[in-house]
Design a protein around this motif. Structure first.
Motif, PDB file in Angstrom:
ATOM      1  N   ALA A  40     -38.188  -9.297 -26.414  1.00  0.00           N
ATOM      2  CA  ALA A  40     -37.268  -8.918 -25.343  1.00  0.00           C
ATOM      3  C   ALA A  40     -36.672 -10.149 -24.682  1.00  0.00           C
ATOM      4  O   ALA A  40     -35.465 -10.217 -24.410  1.00  0.00           O
ATOM      5  N   THR A  41     -37.519 -11.157 -24.413  1.00  0.00           N
ATOM      6  CA  THR A  41     -37.029 -12.388 -23.789  1.00  0.00           C
ATOM      7  C   THR A  41     -36.090 -13.138 -24.716  1.00  0.00           C
ATOM      8  O   THR A  41     -35.066 -13.687 -24.281  1.00  0.00           O
ATOM      9  N   THR A  44     -32.793 -11.300 -24.684  1.00  0.00           N
ATOM     10  CA  THR A  44     -32.123 -11.472 -23.392  1.00  0.00           C
ATOM     11  C   THR A  44     -31.583 -12.884 -23.234  1.00  0.00           C
ATOM     12  O   THR A  44     -30.441 -13.086 -22.804  1.00  0.00           O
ATOM     13  N   SER A 177     -39.350  -5.078 -19.129  1.00  0.00           N
ATOM     14  CA  SER A 177     -38.212  -4.176 -19.357  1.00  0.00           C
ATOM     15  C   SER A 177     -37.310  -4.132 -18.124  1.00  0.00           C
ATOM     16  O   SER A 177     -36.079  -4.164 -18.245  1.00  0.00           O
ATOM     17  N   ARG A 179     -36.924  -6.489 -15.901  1.00  0.00           N
ATOM     18  CA  ARG A 179     -36.193  -7.748 -15.783  1.00  0.00           C
ATOM     19  C   ARG A 179     -34.958  -7.752 -16.690  1.00  0.00           C
ATOM     20  O   ARG A 179     -33.870  -8.162 -16.266  1.00  0.00           O
ATOM     21  N   CYS A 180     -35.130  -7.321 -17.931  1.00  0.00           N
ATOM     22  CA  CYS A 180     -34.000  -7.304 -18.869  1.00  0.00           C
ATOM     23  C   CYS A 180     -32.878  -6.395 -18.365  1.00  0.00           C
ATOM     24  O   CYS A 180     -31.695  -6.757 -18.423  1.00  0.00           O
ATOM     25  N   GLY A 208     -33.209 -10.591 -11.789  1.00  0.00           N
ATOM     26  CA  GLY A 208     -34.082 -10.139 -12.863  1.00  0.00           C
ATOM     27  C   GLY A 208     -35.537 -10.467 -12.579  1.00  0.00           C
ATOM     28  O   GLY A 208     -36.435  -9.658 -12.838  1.00  0.00           O
TER      29      GLY A 208
END
Length: 542
Positions: A40-41, A44, A177, A179-180, A208
């Motif tokens: 995810a990071t 992003t 999730s 934060r994204c 975020g």
């Protein structure tokens, strides 16, 4: 409060050996979490860099992340490590005497963090601002997010005491999730400034982080309320417990350990964040962005494997007997040697080929990323060796560990300043300085482990038990040679050529993995038993 609430001689639910084993068995949930978090990071960050540029990304990922980690690490790390040594299992009281002791100590970082956050905000606010819009507002949001995250501490400590790795994974996944989603929405809400850039590019990253902290608090509160068996607010109410004949909030032993670990945490923070400190002072915003982007990409295997293993190793080393600790030490050393073969050969050689496929063609990023993959084996090896030293050392030994770390820190800072200011090596120089720093730290930890084994009359591990099988080393060497020839002889400039080279790397990677599977079966069996929590340490250690 009843007398049973104050008991210290609580009967344990699990034996000392079962607790460490379940820690490693549960670490798979943390590994699964790290897979999700890193992917995810990664996604992003790739989008954010394309939309905001390296400048805003560098300010947020180096300068603001240094602020965030300073508040969190110095406020809570010492207390967390001290609480690993709080003995006694849980009784039927709600909360039990042991859990109340944990709660009392876990409340300290909340107050400490508030003071530290205010002080650092004043320092950062008065230390000069960036040209990126909404710098001051973003700084305030980061400080608020740090303090909100500290509110999770009592719930986190209790979940770790109960070895609820699955709960931790769910809570952290929800926070990532959030934060994204918040970053994406904030970037979409921002308009273009006079330079044609999104004016919310820095504020979006700050919001975020705030979304992450709020979601983490809500998730832990929601998940722990089912597990606790008593009202959630009890986790935020300090109560006295009986220690000997004295009723106290925090016993003397825990206080002393916390103080020792706070000093240790300060040194470790300088060591782990020294690169950010130096870059904040000597690098421009774009150089910070390059280094942050490379760290984000290359740290994926470190976060997925090293961090969960290190956390579980701390519990094993702190709570197990000598043969178990020795067994885990050799097992983790063998694991790091195998991972090092893969990281150095495939990460170091194929990183420049992979980067253009995700829209990054800057040579500085490619060179730094290749060097970072060479650095990863040292990072992983040092992680569990320091975990061993910090959890098994006496107070006097911890003092010597801290003294050596101070020397390593001074050497590292000197090297990194030279790399940036004198030799103009940029982010690549920072990685090289990190490699020298980590090598010094590993040397001392190996010396500590050697002295510890001799003091406990334990046999020294044979080098052959720590290194990869000769067939694995040969296969890795052949893969490295063939990869070097392929990258040297062919012009890898088109997408088709890059995909062809990546296909060759995949085939060679499968060959290395097959050799590990074929010739490292004894180690694989131990690793699988460890994962399931069923390994018999006594037999394996003899």
């Amino acid at each position: 409060m009843s007398n049973e609430d104050r008991r210290l001689d609580i009967q344990e639910h699990a034996t000392p050996k079962q607790q460490p084993i379940s820690a490693f068995a549960g670490a798979q949930y943390l590994m699964g979490l790290q897979v999700f978090v890193r992917l995810a990071t990664f996604s992003t960050n790739a989008i954010v860099v394309r939309l905001t540029g390296l400048t805003a990304f560098g300010v947020a990922s180096v300068r603001f992340e240094l602020l965030l980690s300073t508040i969190l690490f110095l406020s809570r790390e010492g207390v967390r490590n001290a609480l690993l040594r709080v003995e006694g299992g849980d009784d039927k009281q709600k909360p039990s005497a042991r859990e109340q002791r944990l709660i009392n100590a876990a409340l300290l970082p909340i107050g400490t963090g508030a003071v530290l956050a205010g002080a650092l905000y004043a320092i950062y606010g008065g230390g000069g601002a960036s040209s990126v819009p909404y710098y001051a507002e973003s700084l305030a949001v980061y400080v608020l997010a740090a303090w909100i995250e500290l509110l999770v501490e009592p719930l986190y400590v209790l979940s770790r005491a109960r070895v609820l790795f699955q709960l931790q994974a769910r809570g952290d996944a929800a926070a990532v999730s959030a934060r994204c989603i918040v970053v994406a929405l904030a970037l979409l809400a921002g308009s273009k400034d006079s330079d044609g850039e999104n004016k919310f590019r820095l504020l979006a990253l700050a919001l975020g982080q705030l979304g992450y902290a709020v979601a983490l608090l809500i998730s832990y509160a929601w998940l722990m309320r089912v597990q606790l068996g008593y009202p959630l607010l009890s986790c935020y109410k300090p109560r006295r417990v009986l220690v000997g004949s004295t009723s106290v909030y925090i016993d003397q032993n825990t206080r002393s350990l916390a103080v020792a670990f706070v000093g240790q945490s300060l040194v470790k923070h300088i060591l782990t964040q020294g690169d950010s400190m130096v870059m904040t002072r000597f690098a421009d915003d774009r150089e910070m962005g390059v280094y942050a982007l490379v760290s984000s990409y290359a740290s994926i295997p470190a976060r997925i494997l090293f961090l969960p293993l290190e956390e579980a190793a701390r519990m094993v080393f702190a709570q197990s007997d000598v043969p178990t600790a020795l067994h885990m030490l050799t097992t983790l050393a063998k694991l790091q040697s195998l991972l090092g073969c893969i990281s150095c050969v495939f990460g170091g050689l194929y990183a420049p080929v992979f980067l253009p496929l995700i829209g990054q063609s800057d040579p500085a990023i490619a060179h730094t990323l290749s060097a970072y993959f060479m650095y990863l084996p040292l990072l992983g090896l040092n992680g569990f060796l320091e975990a061993f030293a910090h959890t098994t050392g006496t107070r006097r030994q911890l003092g010597w560990v801290n003294a050596w770390m101070v020397g390593c820190s001074a050497t590292y800072i000197m090297l990194s300043i030279m790399m940036l200011d004198s030799w103009n090596m940029g982010s690549l120089g920072m990685v090289l300085a990190n490699m020298a720093n980590m090598s010094l730290r590993i040397c001392y930890c190996c010396w500590f482990a050697y002295k510890w084994l001799k003091a406990h009359k334990q046999p020294l591990p044979k080098p052959s038990s720590l290194a990869p099988h000769p067939a694995v080393i040969l296969t890795s060497s052949v893969a490295a040679a063939l990869s070097t020839v392929a990258l040297s002889c062919f012009t890898v400039t088109t997408t088709t050529a890059r995909l062809a080279v990546m296909l060759l790397g995949s085939v060679l990677g499968l060959a290395v993995l097959f050799s590990i599977w074929r010739f490292e079966q004894p180690f694989i069996r131990v690793a699988m038993e460890l994962r399931s929590g069923k390994v018999s340490f006594d037999k394996k250690s003899k």
